[in-house]
Design a protein around this motif. Sequence first.
Motif, PDB file in Angstrom:
ATOM      1  N   MET A   1      -6.504   0.069 -46.992  1.00  0.00           N
ATOM      2  CA  MET A   1      -7.792   0.582 -46.513  1.00  0.00           C
ATOM      3  C   MET A   1      -8.255   1.725 -47.391  1.00  0.00           C
ATOM      4  O   MET A   1      -7.450   2.532 -47.854  1.00  0.00           O
ATOM      5  CB  MET A   1      -7.660   1.053 -45.059  1.00  0.00           C
ATOM      6  N   ASP A   2      -9.551   1.780 -47.642  1.00  0.00           N
ATOM      7  CA  ASP A   2     -10.139   2.867 -48.411  1.00  0.00           C
ATOM      8  C   ASP A   2     -10.166   4.129 -47.541  1.00  0.00           C
ATOM      9  O   ASP A   2     -10.929   4.205 -46.568  1.00  0.00           O
ATOM     10  CB  ASP A   2     -11.551   2.486 -48.853  1.00  0.00           C
ATOM     11  N   LEU A   3      -9.336   5.117 -47.876  1.00  0.00           N
ATOM     12  CA  LEU A   3      -9.252   6.335 -47.062  1.00  0.00           C
ATOM     13  C   LEU A   3     -10.557   7.105 -47.044  1.00  0.00           C
ATOM     14  O   LEU A   3     -10.791   7.930 -46.145  1.00  0.00           O
ATOM     15  CB  LEU A   3      -8.124   7.232 -47.583  1.00  0.00           C
ATOM     16  N   ARG A   4     -11.418   6.817 -48.023  1.00  0.00           N
ATOM     17  CA  ARG A   4     -12.709   7.514 -48.047  1.00  0.00           C
ATOM     18  C   ARG A   4     -13.603   7.072 -46.892  1.00  0.00           C
ATOM     19  O   ARG A   4     -14.591   7.752 -46.581  1.00  0.00           O
ATOM     20  CB  ARG A   4     -13.415   7.257 -49.379  1.00  0.00           C
ATOM     21  N   LYS A   5     -13.263   5.958 -46.258  1.00  0.00           N
ATOM     22  CA  LYS A   5     -14.074   5.455 -45.156  1.00  0.00           C
ATOM     23  C   LYS A   5     -13.590   5.960 -43.792  1.00  0.00           C
ATOM     24  O   LYS A   5     -14.177   5.626 -42.765  1.00  0.00           O
ATOM     25  CB  LYS A   5     -14.071   3.927 -45.162  1.00  0.00           C
ATOM     26  N   LEU A   6     -12.512   6.719 -43.806  1.00  0.00           N
ATOM     27  CA  LEU A   6     -12.024   7.289 -42.548  1.00  0.00           C
ATOM     28  C   LEU A   6     -12.961   8.379 -42.051  1.00  0.00           C
ATOM     29  O   LEU A   6     -13.544   9.120 -42.852  1.00  0.00           O
ATOM     30  CB  LEU A   6     -10.627   7.875 -42.726  1.00  0.00           C
ATOM     31  N   PRO A   7     -13.113   8.530 -40.733  1.00  0.00           N
ATOM     32  CA  PRO A   7     -13.874   9.669 -40.201  1.00  0.00           C
ATOM     33  C   PRO A   7     -13.222  10.989 -40.611  1.00  0.00           C
ATOM     34  O   PRO A   7     -12.021  11.043 -40.909  1.00  0.00           O
ATOM     35  CB  PRO A   7     -13.797   9.469 -38.680  1.00  0.00           C
ATOM     36  N   ALA A   8     -13.991  12.041 -40.606  1.00  0.00           N
ATOM     37  CA  ALA A   8     -13.473  13.362 -40.964  1.00  0.00           C
ATOM     38  C   ALA A   8     -12.371  13.770 -39.987  1.00  0.00           C
ATOM     39  O   ALA A   8     -12.438  13.478 -38.786  1.00  0.00           O
ATOM     40  CB  ALA A   8     -14.602  14.394 -40.950  1.00  0.00           C
ATOM     41  N   LEU A   9     -11.326  14.445 -40.523  1.00  0.00           N
ATOM     42  CA  LEU A   9     -10.209  14.866 -39.687  1.00  0.00           C
ATOM     43  C   LEU A   9     -10.674  15.766 -38.553  1.00  0.00           C
ATOM     44  O   LEU A   9     -10.173  15.675 -37.421  1.00  0.00           O
ATOM     45  CB  LEU A   9      -9.165  15.597 -40.547  1.00  0.00           C
ATOM     46  N   ASN A  10     -11.627  16.651 -38.803  1.00  0.00           N
ATOM     47  CA  ASN A  10     -12.120  17.552 -37.764  1.00  0.00           C
ATOM     48  C   ASN A  10     -12.750  16.765 -36.613  1.00  0.00           C
ATOM     49  O   ASN A  10     -12.574  17.109 -35.440  1.00  0.00           O
ATOM     50  CB  ASN A  10     -13.132  18.534 -38.351  1.00  0.00           C
ATOM     51  N   ALA A  11     -13.461  15.675 -36.951  1.00  0.00           N
ATOM     52  CA  ALA A  11     -14.066  14.847 -35.911  1.00  0.00           C
ATOM     53  C   ALA A  11     -12.998  14.154 -35.079  1.00  0.00           C
ATOM     54  O   ALA A  11     -13.118  14.029 -33.852  1.00  0.00           O
ATOM     55  CB  ALA A  11     -14.995  13.824 -36.545  1.00  0.00           C
ATOM     56  N   LEU A  12     -11.916  13.716 -35.736  1.00  0.00           N
ATOM     57  CA  LEU A  12     -10.826  13.054 -35.009  1.00  0.00           C
ATOM     58  C   LEU A  12     -10.087  14.031 -34.114  1.00  0.00           C
ATOM     59  O   LEU A  12      -9.688  13.686 -32.990  1.00  0.00           O
ATOM     60  CB  LEU A  12      -9.865  12.410 -36.011  1.00  0.00           C
ATOM     61  N   ARG A  13      -9.891  15.257 -34.580  1.00  0.00           N
ATOM     62  CA  ARG A  13      -9.249  16.273 -33.733  1.00  0.00           C
ATOM     63  C   ARG A  13     -10.108  16.565 -32.521  1.00  0.00           C
ATOM     64  O   ARG A  13      -9.601  16.717 -31.400  1.00  0.00           O
ATOM     65  CB  ARG A  13      -9.008  17.553 -34.530  1.00  0.00           C
ATOM     66  N   THR A  14     -11.417  16.654 -32.735  1.00  0.00           N
ATOM     67  CA  THR A  14     -12.321  16.910 -31.616  1.00  0.00           C
ATOM     68  C   THR A  14     -12.309  15.741 -30.637  1.00  0.00           C
ATOM     69  O   THR A  14     -12.286  15.935 -29.412  1.00  0.00           O
ATOM     70  CB  THR A  14     -13.749  17.147 -32.129  1.00  0.00           C
ATOM     71  N   PHE A  15     -12.310  14.516 -31.168  1.00  0.00           N
ATOM     72  CA  PHE A  15     -12.254  13.337 -30.307  1.00  0.00           C
ATOM     73  C   PHE A  15     -10.964  13.319 -29.485  1.00  0.00           C
ATOM     74  O   PHE A  15     -10.985  13.024 -28.283  1.00  0.00           O
ATOM     75  CB  PHE A  15     -12.352  12.061 -31.148  1.00  0.00           C
ATOM     76  N   GLU A  16      -9.829  13.642 -30.102  1.00  0.00           N
ATOM     77  CA  GLU A  16      -8.559  13.637 -29.379  1.00  0.00           C
ATOM     78  C   GLU A  16      -8.585  14.613 -28.211  1.00  0.00           C
ATOM     79  O   GLU A  16      -8.130  14.295 -27.112  1.00  0.00           O
ATOM     80  CB  GLU A  16      -7.417  13.982 -30.341  1.00  0.00           C
ATOM     81  N   ALA A  17      -9.139  15.805 -28.444  1.00  0.00           N
ATOM     82  CA  ALA A  17      -9.216  16.806 -27.374  1.00  0.00           C
ATOM     83  C   ALA A  17     -10.171  16.350 -26.272  1.00  0.00           C
ATOM     84  O   ALA A  17      -9.863  16.462 -25.073  1.00  0.00           O
ATOM     85  CB  ALA A  17      -9.663  18.148 -27.946  1.00  0.00           C
ATOM     86  N   ALA A  18     -11.325  15.810 -26.660  1.00  0.00           N
ATOM     87  CA  ALA A  18     -12.296  15.349 -25.666  1.00  0.00           C
ATOM     88  C   ALA A  18     -11.742  14.173 -24.870  1.00  0.00           C
ATOM     89  O   ALA A  18     -11.951  14.063 -23.653  1.00  0.00           O
ATOM     90  CB  ALA A  18     -13.597  14.954 -26.357  1.00  0.00           C
ATOM     91  N   ALA A  19     -11.005  13.277 -25.543  1.00  0.00           N
ATOM     92  CA  ALA A  19     -10.414  12.129 -24.864  1.00  0.00           C
ATOM     93  C   ALA A  19      -9.304  12.559 -23.909  1.00  0.00           C
ATOM     94  O   ALA A  19      -9.184  12.039 -22.795  1.00  0.00           O
ATOM     95  CB  ALA A  19      -9.872  11.140 -25.898  1.00  0.00           C
ATOM     96  N   ARG A  20      -8.476  13.505 -24.339  1.00  0.00           N
ATOM     97  CA  ARG A  20      -7.364  13.968 -23.501  1.00  0.00           C
ATOM     98  C   ARG A  20      -7.870  14.639 -22.239  1.00  0.00           C
ATOM     99  O   ARG A  20      -7.325  14.452 -21.150  1.00  0.00           O
ATOM    100  CB  ARG A  20      -6.478  14.916 -24.309  1.00  0.00           C
ATOM    101  N   HIS A  21      -8.911  15.439 -22.356  1.00  0.00           N
ATOM    102  CA  HIS A  21      -9.457  16.148 -21.194  1.00  0.00           C
ATOM    103  C   HIS A  21     -10.486  15.309 -20.437  1.00  0.00           C
ATOM    104  O   HIS A  21     -10.779  15.598 -19.278  1.00  0.00           O
ATOM    105  CB  HIS A  21     -10.123  17.449 -21.640  1.00  0.00           C
ATOM    106  N   GLU A  22     -11.035  14.299 -21.105  1.00  0.00           N
ATOM    107  CA  GLU A  22     -12.216  13.592 -20.602  1.00  0.00           C
ATOM    108  C   GLU A  22     -13.271  14.607 -20.162  1.00  0.00           C
ATOM    109  O   GLU A  22     -13.859  14.520 -19.084  1.00  0.00           O
ATOM    110  CB  GLU A  22     -11.843  12.635 -19.472  1.00  0.00           C
ATOM    111  N   SER A  23     -13.467  15.571 -21.043  1.00  0.00           N
ATOM    112  CA  SER A  23     -14.428  16.648 -20.779  1.00  0.00           C
ATOM    113  C   SER A  23     -14.803  17.286 -22.108  1.00  0.00           C
ATOM    114  O   SER A  23     -13.931  17.751 -22.838  1.00  0.00           O
ATOM    115  CB  SER A  23     -13.827  17.702 -19.840  1.00  0.00           C
ATOM    116  N   PHE A  24     -16.104  17.303 -22.417  1.00  0.00           N
ATOM    117  CA  PHE A  24     -16.556  17.969 -23.632  1.00  0.00           C
ATOM    118  C   PHE A  24     -16.427  19.491 -23.490  1.00  0.00           C
ATOM    119  O   PHE A  24     -16.137  20.186 -24.463  1.00  0.00           O
ATOM    120  CB  PHE A  24     -18.007  17.597 -23.924  1.00  0.00           C
ATOM    121  N   SER A  25     -16.634  19.994 -22.276  1.00  0.00           N
ATOM    122  CA  SER A  25     -16.546  21.445 -22.058  1.00  0.00           C
ATOM    123  C   SER A  25     -15.129  21.951 -22.283  1.00  0.00           C
ATOM    124  O   SER A  25     -14.911  22.965 -22.954  1.00  0.00           O
ATOM    125  CB  SER A  25     -17.016  21.804 -20.643  1.00  0.00           C
TER     126      SER A  25
END
Length: 331
Positions: A1-25
């Motif tokens: 896979m072309d690693l350049r097509k991966l989402p930004a790491l910061n976006a993935l970290r934010t997604f993981e936190a939002a998914a774990r809490h199921e809360s954007f706040s």
Amino acid sequence: MDLRKLPALNALRTFEAAARHESFSRAADELFVTHGAVSHQMRALEEELGVALFVRTGKRVRLTDAGNRYAKSVRAALMTLADATRDVRSGERTRRLVVSSSPSFSARWITPRIGSFMDRHPEVDLDLLSTNALADFSRDDVDVAIRYGRGNYPDLHVELLLDEVAFPVCSPRFNGGQLPKTPADLLHVPLLRSDTDLWRPWFEAAGLPDATEPRRGVLFDDSSNLLLAAGDGQGVALARSSIVMQELVAGRLVRLFDVEAASPWSYYFVCPPPLLTSARVQAFRAWIFEEVKRFRAVYEQTCGGVRSGVNESGPLAPAAVKGRPSPSDVR
């Protein structure tokens, strides 16, 4: 896979936190950004992936099926990155042990005992991280956490460390030394309030089902401050056994009555599975479980006898208590 097509790491970290809490706040609070920043990043990520990750209902969000699958994969990948980062940080890091726990448990339970661990393991450089924030092993430089909750911590090694009970305590000088003689007497004295340990379950265990939660006075969000107020004679506190035992043994506080309420939450020893086999984590694990055995012996000696409101399997056995709010984990 072309690693350049991966989402930004910061976006993935934010997604993981939002998914774990199921809360954007809550994710925003954890990452020290605004709710709007998290919401914007998640919409951008969904557009980049071409799939909805969250269902938004008013101010609440929940994961879609695709979002749930993606969250598990992203969390596993971040954990792998965290483990690899730990491996790279060799040398002095292998001597350093970072243990996260709540300020009250750290100050009142770990700190009075930690000298014996250091005497036994002078090769370990121990950092005690006292915080009410939930340790994120994929992001924080933490080896072990002592968490107060229900023990549901996915993808982590979890062991029950210590069950908990609560009972009323006060200064032996409270009310000029004229201490309450029956549980009903507590309805006529100042009761100190806490945001984690509520009086209602104890009232029910004491046979006072109509007694209500105190609504006036200072609300303490830290157990150490609660016990300081009780020791100063400001009122009667409902205290957890693990937090108050040093005060009882020293005579700065006294326990009232033989009634206690079992907490629906317990203390857990938590760490990433790859770290469990490390020498420093194994050393700390062996030490803290030995200390728990000693604590139980002291508890029985200090608070033994017939007690009401307790499960037959022991004085520290958990029992379901209804009408309680969920703690923020870790407390």
